[in-house]
Design a protein around this motif. Structure first.
Motif, PDB file in Angstrom:
ATOM      1  N   LEU A  86      41.245 -16.473 -55.889  1.00  0.00           N
ATOM      2  CA  LEU A  86      40.335 -17.419 -55.228  1.00  0.00           C
ATOM      3  C   LEU A  86      39.661 -16.728 -54.052  1.00  0.00           C
ATOM      4  CD1 LEU A  86      40.600 -19.997 -56.789  1.00  0.00           C
ATOM      5  CD2 LEU A  86      42.900 -19.097 -56.486  1.00  0.00           C
ATOM      6  N   PRO A  88      35.524 -16.463 -51.871  1.00  0.00           N
ATOM      7  CA  PRO A  88      34.099 -16.829 -51.813  1.00  0.00           C
ATOM      8  C   PRO A  88      33.202 -15.851 -52.578  1.00  0.00           C
ATOM      9  CG  PRO A  88      35.084 -16.828 -49.608  1.00  0.00           C
ATOM     10  CD  PRO A  88      36.090 -16.234 -50.536  1.00  0.00           C
ATOM     11  N   GLY A 112      44.726 -15.972 -51.215  1.00  0.00           N
ATOM     12  CA  GLY A 112      44.720 -15.068 -50.073  1.00  0.00           C
ATOM     13  C   GLY A 112      44.614 -15.816 -48.763  1.00  0.00           C
ATOM     14  N   ARG A 113      45.042 -15.146 -47.714  1.00  0.00           N
ATOM     15  CA  ARG A 113      44.861 -15.618 -46.333  1.00  0.00           C
ATOM     16  C   ARG A 113      44.172 -14.499 -45.567  1.00  0.00           C
ATOM     17  NH1 ARG A 113      45.720 -20.856 -44.150  1.00  0.00           N
ATOM     18  NH2 ARG A 113      45.903 -21.881 -46.173  1.00  0.00           N
ATOM     19  N   TYR A 114      43.975 -14.683 -44.295  1.00  0.00           N
ATOM     20  CA  TYR A 114      43.398 -13.663 -43.419  1.00  0.00           C
ATOM     21  C   TYR A 114      41.962 -13.343 -43.841  1.00  0.00           C
ATOM     22  CZ  TYR A 114      48.468 -13.276 -43.158  1.00  0.00           C
ATOM     23  OH  TYR A 114      49.796 -13.560 -43.108  1.00  0.00           O
ATOM     24  N   GLY A 116      41.011 -11.253 -46.005  1.00  0.00           N
ATOM     25  CA  GLY A 116      40.867 -10.922 -47.422  1.00  0.00           C
ATOM     26  C   GLY A 116      41.922  -9.944 -47.881  1.00  0.00           C
ATOM     27  N   LEU A 130      37.115 -16.210 -58.479  1.00  0.00           N
ATOM     28  CA  LEU A 130      36.597 -17.573 -58.594  1.00  0.00           C
ATOM     29  C   LEU A 130      36.442 -18.194 -57.215  1.00  0.00           C
ATOM     30  CD1 LEU A 130      38.175 -20.080 -61.134  1.00  0.00           C
ATOM     31  CD2 LEU A 130      37.543 -20.753 -58.841  1.00  0.00           C
ATOM     32  N   GLY A 133      33.091 -22.890 -53.982  1.00  0.00           N
ATOM     33  CA  GLY A 133      31.847 -23.315 -53.369  1.00  0.00           C
ATOM     34  C   GLY A 133      31.487 -22.445 -52.179  1.00  0.00           C
ATOM     35  N   VAL A 136      33.395 -21.543 -46.131  1.00  0.00           N
ATOM     36  CA  VAL A 136      34.556 -20.698 -45.843  1.00  0.00           C
ATOM     37  C   VAL A 136      35.760 -21.556 -45.507  1.00  0.00           C
ATOM     38  CG1 VAL A 136      35.469 -18.820 -44.434  1.00  0.00           C
ATOM     39  CG2 VAL A 136      33.035 -18.888 -44.980  1.00  0.00           C
ATOM     40  N   LEU A 137      36.821 -21.372 -46.273  1.00  0.00           N
ATOM     41  CA  LEU A 137      38.087 -22.061 -46.018  1.00  0.00           C
ATOM     42  C   LEU A 137      39.034 -21.077 -45.335  1.00  0.00           C
ATOM     43  CD1 LEU A 137      38.231 -23.831 -49.467  1.00  0.00           C
ATOM     44  CD2 LEU A 137      37.772 -24.912 -47.259  1.00  0.00           C
ATOM     45  N   GLY A 139      42.037 -20.300 -46.450  1.00  0.00           N
ATOM     46  CA  GLY A 139      42.911 -19.649 -47.413  1.00  0.00           C
ATOM     47  C   GLY A 139      42.572 -20.101 -48.814  1.00  0.00           C
ATOM     48  N   GLY A 140      43.170 -19.449 -49.792  1.00  0.00           N
ATOM     49  CA  GLY A 140      42.876 -19.774 -51.189  1.00  0.00           C
ATOM     50  C   GLY A 140      43.684 -20.948 -51.729  1.00  0.00           C
ATOM     51  N   PRO A 143      41.434 -24.139 -52.669  1.00  0.00           N
ATOM     52  CA  PRO A 143      40.736 -23.802 -53.918  1.00  0.00           C
ATOM     53  C   PRO A 143      41.658 -23.780 -55.143  1.00  0.00           C
ATOM     54  CG  PRO A 143      39.936 -22.420 -52.145  1.00  0.00           C
ATOM     55  CD  PRO A 143      41.084 -23.208 -51.574  1.00  0.00           C
TER      56      PRO A 143
HETATM   57  N1  4GX Z   1      36.481 -20.514 -52.778  1.00  0.00           N
HETATM   58  N2  4GX Z   1      38.510 -18.688 -48.978  1.00  0.00           N
HETATM   59  C1  4GX Z   1      40.206 -16.994 -49.545  1.00  0.00           C
HETATM   60  C2  4GX Z   1      40.831 -15.271 -47.896  1.00  0.00           C
HETATM   61  C3  4GX Z   1      40.303 -14.242 -48.825  1.00  0.00           C
HETATM   62  C4  4GX Z   1      39.097 -13.584 -48.611  1.00  0.00           C
HETATM   63  C5  4GX Z   1      38.681 -12.630 -49.530  1.00  0.00           C
HETATM   64  C6  4GX Z   1      40.659 -13.044 -50.746  1.00  0.00           C
HETATM   65  C7  4GX Z   1      39.490 -12.345 -50.581  1.00  0.00           C
HETATM   66  C8  4GX Z   1      37.317 -19.731 -50.900  1.00  0.00           C
HETATM   67  C9  4GX Z   1      36.276 -20.473 -51.480  1.00  0.00           C
HETATM   68  C10 4GX Z   1      37.459 -19.427 -49.472  1.00  0.00           C
HETATM   69  C11 4GX Z   1      38.470 -18.210 -47.617  1.00  0.00           C
HETATM   70  C12 4GX Z   1      39.749 -18.414 -49.712  1.00  0.00           C
HETATM   71  C13 4GX Z   1      38.959 -16.778 -47.513  1.00  0.00           C
HETATM   72  N3  4GX Z   1      41.082 -13.956 -49.870  1.00  0.00           N
HETATM   73  N4  4GX Z   1      38.109 -19.361 -51.886  1.00  0.00           N
HETATM   74  N5  4GX Z   1      40.255 -16.615 -48.141  1.00  0.00           N
HETATM   75  N6  4GX Z   1      35.224 -21.014 -50.858  1.00  0.00           N
HETATM   76  O1  4GX Z   1      36.622 -19.808 -48.706  1.00  0.00           O
HETATM   77  O2  4GX Z   1      37.619 -19.827 -53.039  1.00  0.00           O
END
Ligand code: 4GX
Length: 236
Positions: A86, A88, A112-114, A116, A130, A133, A136-137, A139-140, A143
């Motif tokens: 998950l 963006p 994921g958190r942080y 990325g 995936l 939308g 920016v959230l 964490g995953g 989603p």
């Molecule tokens: N649709 N986020 C993931 C951390 C992150 C960043 C990059 C992996 C790679 C989101 C969304 C979303 C915020 C989830 C950043 N992890 N995920 N998180 N919109 O905004 O799926």
């Protein structure tokens, strides 16, 4: 369907999995969600799962070792497990993708958190990426819950009435028509006459017109999509 969720916050899922349709789908055995804490797979003596970005900059990056080891441990040698991350940066989730995923035997969702993931996680695991939308959230996890919910309700036997999933908005490619229930008048607002008429041909026609007109006004973008093969022709 089996859905494995890899996350640093498995507790976030308890509520959504224990209510309503997801609860029923799990009780029926249609859906089996398995939560895994990525932190349980770290080899770091302080249980760390993140580190500072090479090249500098704010925030933290998820380290490759805990995530890659967690995926390998959970997947085992199952060639049928579809890996999904998950982010963006991913393909934007929609009803078509929900239907595609509902046809899989097993999904593994990586949250994921942080700031990325270390890019080597992507290079090694080659997951489908995936996005739910363009916002920016933090964490995953949310989603992942969106994906679990949208997919689970499409599984045969998940909903009480199999027609409800098929009849719905987006399944047709159009927005929903307006719905009414009792009473026939509320605070001076009457239910449209046609719905009380008992004339089902007229009711179907009215609903089709309403759905098409709403979609034109609110989401004209949905009308240009060739979508699922269906057309928006009105039945006469
Ligand atoms: N649709 N986020 C993931 C951390 C992150 C960043 C990059 C992996 C790679 C989101 C969304 C979303 C915020 C989830 C950043 N992890 N995920 N998180 N919109 O905004 O799926």
């Amino acid at each position: 369907m089996v859905i494995d969720v890899l996350t640093l916050f498995p507790g976030m899922f308890q509520g959504v999995l224990s209510e309503s349709i997801l609860k029923i789908a799990r009780e029926k055995g249609v859906l089996d969600v398995r939560l895994h804490n990525i932190r349980d797979y770290t080899e770091d003596k302080h249980r760390k799962v993140d580190d500072r970005p090479y090249g500098g900059g704010p925030g933290m990056v998820m380290s490759p070792q805990p995530v890659v080891d967690a995926v390998e441990a959970v997947r085992g040698d199952d060639p049928d497990a579809k890996l999904i991350l998950l982010t963006p940066q991913g393909r934007v989730f929609d009803q078509k993708l929900a239907r595609e995923l509902a046809g899989e035997k097993r999904l593994i969702l990586i949250c994921g958190r942080y700031e990325g993931f270390d890019e080597r996680i992507l290079l090694l695991l080659k997951p489908m990426e995936l996005s739910v939308g363009d916002y920016v959230l933090s964490g995953g996890e949310i989603p992942a819950m969106v994906v679990v919910d949208a997919v689970a309700r499409l599984l045969p036997g998940a909903l009480g009435d199999p027609e409800s999933a098929a009849a719905e908005s987006f399944q047709s490619g159009l927005l929903d028509f307006p719905q009414y229930t009792r009473p026939p008048e509320f605070r001076g607002l009457a239910v449209p006459e046609v719905l009380l008429s008992g004339n089902h041909a007229e009711i179907d026609k009215w609903r089709a017109q309403q759905a098409l007109e709403r979609t034109r006004q609110r989401r004209a973008d949905l009308l240009d999509e060739p979508r699922n093969g269906g057309s928006h022709e009105q039945h006469r």
